[in-house]
Motif scaffolding. Sequence first.
Motif, short mmCIF file in Angstrom:
data_model
loop_
_atom_site.label_atom_id
_atom_site.label_comp_id
_atom_site.label_asym_id
_atom_site.label_seq_id
_atom_site.Cartn_x
_atom_site.Cartn_y
_atom_site.Cartn_z
N LEU A 42 -54.77 1.13 9.20
CA LEU A 42 -54.69 2.44 9.81
C LEU A 42 -56.07 2.92 10.24
N LEU A 43 -57.05 2.75 9.37
CA LEU A 43 -58.41 3.17 9.70
C LEU A 43 -58.98 2.39 10.88
N CYS A 44 -58.51 1.18 11.10
CA CYS A 44 -58.95 0.37 12.24
C CYS A 44 -58.21 0.74 13.52
N SER A 45 -56.95 1.08 13.40
CA SER A 45 -56.10 1.22 14.58
C SER A 45 -56.46 2.38 15.49
N TRP A 46 -56.71 3.55 14.92
CA TRP A 46 -56.98 4.71 15.77
C TRP A 46 -58.31 4.59 16.51
N PRO A 47 -59.41 4.19 15.86
CA PRO A 47 -60.64 3.97 16.64
C PRO A 47 -60.46 2.87 17.69
N LEU A 48 -59.70 1.84 17.33
CA LEU A 48 -59.43 0.75 18.27
C LEU A 48 -58.68 1.28 19.48
N PHE A 71 -62.76 -7.19 17.69
CA PHE A 71 -63.18 -5.90 17.15
C PHE A 71 -62.30 -5.53 15.95
N LEU A 72 -60.99 -5.69 16.11
CA LEU A 72 -60.06 -5.37 15.02
C LEU A 72 -60.34 -6.22 13.79
N PHE A 73 -60.46 -7.51 13.98
CA PHE A 73 -60.72 -8.42 12.86
C PHE A 73 -62.03 -8.07 12.17
N THR A 74 -63.06 -7.80 12.96
CA THR A 74 -64.38 -7.49 12.39
C THR A 74 -64.36 -6.18 11.62
N VAL A 75 -63.82 -5.13 12.21
CA VAL A 75 -63.78 -3.83 11.54
C VAL A 75 -62.91 -3.91 10.29
#
Length: 179
Positions: A42-48, A71-75
């Motif tokens: 969830l924390l990754c999805s919205w900034p992504l 980016f998703l994998f890294t974050v």
Amino acid sequence: MRELLKNNPLKLFVLAVIFAPIIEEMMFRTLIKPSHSDIILLLCSWPLFYSNKFIPADVHWVIKLGFIAIFLFTVFTILKQLIPEHRTLKVRNFLSRNATVVLIVSSLLFGMVHINNYVDTFVLNAALIALIIPRIISGFMMGLLKIKNENIAWPMALHAMNNGFVIIILIFSKTMENS
């Protein structure tokens, strides 16, 4: 969507059947009876979702999606290391105790986000409501699937199958029209 169907059906298929189900399920279903990984997703999805707006429009779509995946994998990997499980325990317990409310709210939000699929400017009318109600119901069903299986992969798969069915019919219809 009509423009993509006409000019690049492969891009439409990849976006609607792979990209959208993954990102949208991360955005809307991770709060339903969440695991620690769900909170991180969830924390990754919205900034992504919002960072996508900063990628130049002229970048090839495959490169753009590749960048987003990296980016998703890294974050996700960084946040998983920075946020220990015990830090999310209270939030996870609260959300799990209130799973029904979270399910209803996330389903409504899921339906509302899909308004942009049908109109450019928001005007609430019976036709728009008729188009959005099935999205709310599908959001609810995917949320129930998340609760039952306790894994975000299942609603992602259902979402992908739903979108895939529609996109294949659209592509097939377009092909038949052009024949």
